[in-house]
Write a protein that holds these residues in place. Structure first.
Motif, PDB file in Angstrom:
ATOM      1  N   ILE A 153       0.855  -1.177   0.000  1.00 35.02           N
ATOM      2  CA  ILE A 153       0.000   0.000   0.000  1.00 35.02           C
ATOM      3  C   ILE A 153       0.896   1.233   0.000  1.00 35.02           C
ATOM      4  O   ILE A 153       1.927   1.280   0.691  1.00 35.02           O
ATOM      5  CB  ILE A 153      -0.916   0.014   1.246  1.00 35.02           C
ATOM      6  CG1 ILE A 153      -1.965  -1.105   1.127  1.00 35.02           C
ATOM      7  CG2 ILE A 153      -1.618   1.351   1.387  1.00 35.02           C
ATOM      8  CD1 ILE A 153      -2.984  -0.890   0.053  1.00 35.02           C
ATOM      9  N   LEU A 154       0.509   2.242  -0.765  1.00 38.68           N
ATOM     10  CA  LEU A 154       1.268   3.490  -0.789  1.00 38.68           C
ATOM     11  C   LEU A 154       1.240   4.128   0.594  1.00 38.68           C
ATOM     12  O   LEU A 154       0.200   4.168   1.255  1.00 38.68           O
ATOM     13  CB  LEU A 154       0.684   4.437  -1.825  1.00 38.68           C
ATOM     14  CG  LEU A 154       0.800   3.970  -3.284  1.00 38.68           C
ATOM     15  CD1 LEU A 154      -0.007   4.880  -4.203  1.00 38.68           C
ATOM     16  CD2 LEU A 154       2.251   3.938  -3.725  1.00 38.68           C
ATOM     17  N   SER A 155       2.396   4.635   1.002  1.00 41.40           N
ATOM     18  CA  SER A 155       2.522   5.173   2.356  1.00 41.40           C
ATOM     19  C   SER A 155       1.877   6.532   2.520  1.00 41.40           C
ATOM     20  O   SER A 155       1.596   6.960   3.644  1.00 41.40           O
ATOM     21  CB  SER A 155       4.006   5.273   2.735  1.00 41.40           C
ATOM     22  OG  SER A 155       4.678   6.200   1.895  1.00 41.40           O
ATOM     23  N   GLY A 156       1.658   7.239   1.416  1.00 42.27           N
ATOM     24  CA  GLY A 156       1.112   8.586   1.514  1.00 42.27           C
ATOM     25  C   GLY A 156       2.165   9.654   1.671  1.00 42.27           C
ATOM     26  O   GLY A 156       1.846  10.849   1.669  1.00 42.27           O
ATOM     27  N   GLN A 157       3.444   9.255   1.831  1.00 44.80           N
ATOM     28  CA  GLN A 157       4.524  10.231   1.953  1.00 44.80           C
ATOM     29  C   GLN A 157       4.781  10.899   0.605  1.00 44.80           C
ATOM     30  O   GLN A 157       4.749  10.246  -0.433  1.00 44.80           O
ATOM     31  CB  GLN A 157       5.805   9.552   2.443  1.00 44.80           C
ATOM     32  CG  GLN A 157       5.722   8.999   3.851  1.00 44.80           C
ATOM     33  CD  GLN A 157       5.529  10.102   4.867  1.00 44.80           C
ATOM     34  OE1 GLN A 157       6.099  11.193   4.748  1.00 44.80           O
ATOM     35  NE2 GLN A 157       4.725   9.826   5.887  1.00 44.80           N
ATOM     36  N   PRO A 158       5.024  12.197   0.573  1.00 42.02           N
ATOM     37  CA  PRO A 158       5.281  12.882  -0.709  1.00 42.02           C
ATOM     38  C   PRO A 158       6.534  12.326  -1.386  1.00 42.02           C
ATOM     39  O   PRO A 158       7.522  11.984  -0.735  1.00 42.02           O
ATOM     40  CB  PRO A 158       5.478  14.346  -0.295  1.00 42.02           C
ATOM     41  CG  PRO A 158       4.830  14.463   1.051  1.00 42.02           C
ATOM     42  CD  PRO A 158       5.028  13.139   1.718  1.00 42.02           C
ATOM     43  N   VAL A 159       6.484  12.241  -2.703  1.00 44.10           N
ATOM     44  CA  VAL A 159       7.635  11.818  -3.504  1.00 44.10           C
ATOM     45  C   VAL A 159       7.921  12.917  -4.525  1.00 44.10           C
ATOM     46  O   VAL A 159       7.046  13.705  -4.885  1.00 44.10           O
ATOM     47  CB  VAL A 159       7.378  10.479  -4.214  1.00 44.10           C
ATOM     48  CG1 VAL A 159       7.148   9.369  -3.216  1.00 44.10           C
ATOM     49  CG2 VAL A 159       6.195  10.589  -5.178  1.00 44.10           C
ATOM     50  N   SER A 160       9.175  12.964  -4.994  1.00 41.63           N
ATOM     51  CA  SER A 160       9.579  13.995  -5.938  1.00 41.63           C
ATOM     52  C   SER A 160       9.130  13.663  -7.346  1.00 41.63           C
ATOM     53  O   SER A 160       9.001  12.491  -7.723  1.00 41.63           O
ATOM     54  CB  SER A 160      11.102  14.169  -5.918  1.00 41.63           C
ATOM     55  OG  SER A 160      11.553  14.589  -4.654  1.00 41.63           O
ATOM     56  N   GLU A 161       8.883  14.704  -8.108  1.00 45.98           N
ATOM     57  CA  GLU A 161       8.567  14.530  -9.527  1.00 45.98           C
ATOM     58  C   GLU A 161       9.700  13.778 -10.214  1.00 45.98           C
ATOM     59  O   GLU A 161      10.870  14.058  -9.994  1.00 45.98           O
ATOM     60  CB  GLU A 161       8.377  15.906 -10.169  1.00 45.98           C
ATOM     61  CG  GLU A 161       8.017  15.876 -11.636  1.00 45.98           C
ATOM     62  CD  GLU A 161       7.826  17.271 -12.199  1.00 45.98           C
ATOM     63  OE1 GLU A 161       7.541  17.393 -13.408  1.00 45.98           O
ATOM     64  OE2 GLU A 161       7.972  18.244 -11.420  1.00 45.98           O
ATOM     65  N   GLY A 162       9.334  12.806 -11.057  1.00 46.34           N
ATOM     66  CA  GLY A 162      10.329  11.987 -11.733  1.00 46.34           C
ATOM     67  C   GLY A 162      10.585  10.655 -11.063  1.00 46.34           C
ATOM     68  O   GLY A 162      11.276   9.806 -11.626  1.00 46.34           O
ATOM     69  N   THR A 163      10.044  10.464  -9.858  1.00 44.96           N
ATOM     70  CA  THR A 163      10.219   9.192  -9.154  1.00 44.96           C
ATOM     71  C   THR A 163       9.475   8.074  -9.887  1.00 44.96           C
ATOM     72  O   THR A 163       8.420   8.296 -10.475  1.00 44.96           O
ATOM     73  CB  THR A 163       9.697   9.307  -7.717  1.00 44.96           C
ATOM     74  OG1 THR A 163      10.387  10.364  -7.050  1.00 44.96           O
ATOM     75  CG2 THR A 163       9.902   8.011  -6.948  1.00 44.96           C
ATOM     76  N   VAL A 322      16.274  16.950  -6.238  1.00 43.91           N
ATOM     77  CA  VAL A 322      16.000  16.266  -7.501  1.00 43.91           C
ATOM     78  C   VAL A 322      15.282  14.947  -7.272  1.00 43.91           C
ATOM     79  O   VAL A 322      14.615  14.419  -8.160  1.00 43.91           O
ATOM     80  CB  VAL A 322      17.321  16.046  -8.285  1.00 43.91           C
ATOM     81  CG1 VAL A 322      17.086  15.274  -9.565  1.00 43.91           C
ATOM     82  CG2 VAL A 322      17.965  17.390  -8.595  1.00 43.91           C
ATOM     83  N   GLY A 323      15.393  14.395  -6.087  1.00 47.61           N
ATOM     84  CA  GLY A 323      14.868  13.063  -5.816  1.00 47.61           C
ATOM     85  C   GLY A 323      15.978  12.038  -5.949  1.00 47.61           C
ATOM     86  O   GLY A 323      17.149  12.326  -5.668  1.00 47.61           O
ATOM     87  N   ALA A 324      15.629  10.838  -6.393  1.00 49.79           N
ATOM     88  CA  ALA A 324      16.633   9.780  -6.571  1.00 49.79           C
ATOM     89  C   ALA A 324      17.567  10.160  -7.721  1.00 49.79           C
ATOM     90  O   ALA A 324      17.118  10.425  -8.842  1.00 49.79           O
ATOM     91  CB  ALA A 324      15.955   8.448  -6.854  1.00 49.79           C
ATOM     92  N   TRP A 325      18.874  10.180  -7.433  1.00 49.95           N
ATOM     93  CA  TRP A 325      19.837  10.609  -8.439  1.00 49.95           C
ATOM     94  C   TRP A 325      19.939   9.639  -9.600  1.00 49.95           C
ATOM     95  O   TRP A 325      20.370  10.012 -10.695  1.00 49.95           O
ATOM     96  CB  TRP A 325      21.208  10.814  -7.798  1.00 49.95           C
ATOM     97  CG  TRP A 325      21.251  12.010  -6.913  1.00 49.95           C
ATOM     98  CD1 TRP A 325      21.219  12.025  -5.559  1.00 49.95           C
ATOM     99  CD2 TRP A 325      21.286  13.378  -7.318  1.00 49.95           C
ATOM    100  NE1 TRP A 325      21.230  13.309  -5.084  1.00 49.95           N
ATOM    101  CE2 TRP A 325      21.276  14.165  -6.144  1.00 49.95           C
ATOM    102  CE3 TRP A 325      21.306  14.019  -8.557  1.00 49.95           C
ATOM    103  CZ2 TRP A 325      21.301  15.541  -6.180  1.00 49.95           C
ATOM    104  CZ3 TRP A 325      21.341  15.399  -8.594  1.00 49.95           C
ATOM    105  CH2 TRP A 325      21.332  16.148  -7.414  1.00 49.95           C
TER     106      TRP A 325
END
Length: 614
Positions: A153-163, A322-325
């Protein structure tokens, strides 16, 4: 004539008898799943009377010995028998009209004891009893075996664009009948429970025939064709099938509540596919933060940087948010413009492929490097700065969210720039002046060697050299409001660089430039010709030596006044005209004398011949 009328009347009578009432239902048996809805369409045709026909439904259960059970009627509220009376009053069992002569029986939640033969009866509105007034179909109620589960289940935590997003659903069904399963992944946009139905979007699905079909809204069709979203079916444990959806690069509009829907399908005897069971699994909420809200680009050091000529310059571009490099490619550029503004030029860049290119020849000439020191850290180094390197610097970062190898024409997701860094150099004051000298004794003639001197004066405390350029403007009226160096007709003849290198440019005559003393530079034109006439000027630039021993252009320059070169004709050229005139005159006089003598002689000879004849 009579037999024809009799035949026509007989045909009309036969057609009248062929038009009769007919009630139709779908061909059976129909298999439906307990707990889900049943929809039985019934149509009547060939009837007389009003366009709106009445419908009555009966059930003949398999275990009731053929006993008739009234289900529901369009004209009689008290029609249902006890087993259906409460369900009809609650609206769970009802009749819905498609038109006046078409209606369907709706049972919202089938029960096991709803299995049997259903009859649709239409009370007669005809003047005579003709045709069939009812039709029946067998309905089989099978157990609900459709199961759907999720892996996380998705945790609901925000993720960066491009993830990247990957969701998995497992679906299975146990049925003795031949049924198919389709699975759809979808999202409900944020906006409150009352608007969920309007904001529901299907992302991608594997349909009942195992075809992948992207959603029709939200641009999912294009994203599927571009390879940005995908879904596949895998074998799971036991009889379960795994359905995996992958979104390569999340965009802000992908925020919302995700779900997975499995549908069980069966093909009825008439060849149509019917949805007989459905399960929906909520997969949690997802919030995608736009890069514009998270991306940060900063130059280090910031503010002002003051250096001595020849010192190294080191600037660092720090990128965060940037999120995940390993999910997004970056294009990092170092830009510069003059201390007082002007055009912004690219100094260097490192592309998404890691290749470093230099866009500024001045910086590259002084030696430098650009490299990625770590994730989010890009450095620019100039090994020896010169006055031309002074100015405003900043880094520009373009992020390709979710793309590690974007094409040359692929647009960046976002481009952000750092604040300006002011780089200034502490240089010594340099004063320079230049004058040109054209000796006019002896007289300057065509074909002789012309010598011009550029006299230079430099005032500076540092070791210096000068670079001298000679320019010519052909003989023509000069404009007073345009300087010699701005005149488009001025031609660069030759250059003597600060390190003694001579460059001769296009000119019809032979040239040479050299240094005759510490402050005097010479231009010689050999075998001067008429096209060498015109206005001449020398321009001077001062180069200084930095503490490391490298030479740089200080930016100090001077232009001399112009001198006019006029070439006189040679002595041989001056004698040529009298010689030509004299020879021409002598030839003319000689021809005239010979012609006169010849003419007189011929006249005298003619007179003598006339006397002899007499």
């Amino acid at each position: 004539m009579a037999p024809r009328w009799i035949t026509f009347i007989a045909l009309l009578w036969e057609l009248q008898w062929c038009v009769c009432r007919e009630v139709t239902l779908p061909a059976g048996p129909l298999y439906r799943v307990a707990g889900f809805s049943l929809s039985l369409p019934c149509a009547v045709s060939g009837y007389e009377g009003p366009r709106t026909q009445e419908f009555e439904w009966y059930l003949y259960r398999d275990d009731a010995g053929g006993r008739q059970i009234a289900v529901v009627s369009t004209r009689d509220a008290g029609f249902p028998y006890a087993p259906f009376q409460g369900r009809v009053q609650a609206g769970e069992v009802r009749v819905e009209r498609d038109s006046g002569d078409k209606a369907r029986l709706i049972i919202q939640r089938l029960r096991a004891d709803d299995q049997g033969r259903y009859e649709c009866y239409t009370p007669s509105t005809d003047t005579r009893f003709l045709g069939n007034y009812s039709s029946s179909v067998e309905v089989k109620v099978i157990p609900d075996t459709l199961l759907i589960t999720h892996s996380r289940i998705l945790s609901g935590q925000p993720v960066s664009e491009g993830t990247e997003l990957q969701l998995t659903c497992a679906a299975s069904v146990q049925s003795h009948q031949h049924t198919h399963v389709s699975v759809t992944f979808g999202v409900r946009s944020s906006g409150g429970a009352e608007s969920q139905g309007h904001n529901l979007r299907e992302i991608i699905a594997i349909d009942r025939e195992l075809r992948v079909t992207p959603g029709h809204s939200g641009g999912y069709g294009k994203r599927y064709r571009d390879g940005e979203i995908a879904v596949e079916k895998r074998k799971g444990d036991g009889a379960r099938d795994l359905y995996v959806m992958k979104v390569n690069a999340l965009a802000p509009e992908d925020s919302g509540s995700y779900f997975c829907e499995a549908v069980q399908w069966i093909r009825d005897p008439d060849g149509k596919w019917e949805r007989i069971a459905q399960r929906t699994m909520e997969l949690g909420n997802l919030t995608v933060q736009p890069l514009v809200d998270t991306l940060s680009v900063r130059s280090v050091p910031d503010g002002d940087v003051s250096l001595q000529p020849g010192a190294p310059l080191s600037l660092t571009c720090q990128v965060t948010g940037v999120g995940a490099w390993n999910r997004s490619a970056l294009l990092v550029q170092w830009m510069r413009r003059g201390p007082t503004g002007g055009v912004e030029v690219e100094v260097s860049r490192v592309g998404p492929d890691g290749v470093v290119t230099w866009g500024d020849d001045v910086s590259r000439a002084g030696g430098g490097s650009m490299e990625k020191e770590a994730d989010g850290k890009f450095s620019l180094r100039l090994f020896s700065v010169h006055p031309t390197d002074a100015g405003l610097y900043r880094c520009a970062v373009s992020v390709y969210a979710g793309r590690l190898a974007p094409g040359p024409s692929s647009p960046a997701t976002i481009t952000q720039r750092s604040e300006w860094v002011t780089v200034s150099l502490k240089t010594d004051d340099v004063r320079v002046s230049a004058s040109v000298d054209l000796p006019r004794r002896p007289l300057l003639r065509r074909g002789s060697t012309i010598t011009m001197l550029c006299n230079v004066s430099v005032e500076t405390s540092a070791s210096s050299q000068v670079e001298v350029q000679w320019l010519q403007k052909p003989e023509e009226p000069a404009r007073k409001d345009v300087t010699f160096s701005e005149d488009a007709t001025a031609q660069l003849l030759a250059t003597l660089s600060y390190d003694g290198l001579t460059r001769i440019y296009s000119n019809a005559s032979d040239l040479s430039v050299d240094r005759v003393s510490a402050t005097s530079y010479r231009l010689r034109i050999f075998s001067a010709r008429e096209e060498d006439q015109g206005h001449y000027q020398c321009q001077v630039e001062v180069w200084s030596q930095d503490p490391r021993g490298g030479w740089y252009n200080t930016g100090a320059r001077a232009e001399s006044e112009t001198v006019h070169l006029y070439l006189y004709a040679r002595v041989a050229d001056l004698l040529l005209i009298p010689l030509v005139v004299g020879v021409s005159s002598a030839l003319f006089v000689g021809v005239l004398i010979i012609a006169t003598v010849t003419c007189c002689f011929m006249k005298r000879l003619a007179r003598q011949r006339s006397r002899i004849r007499k």
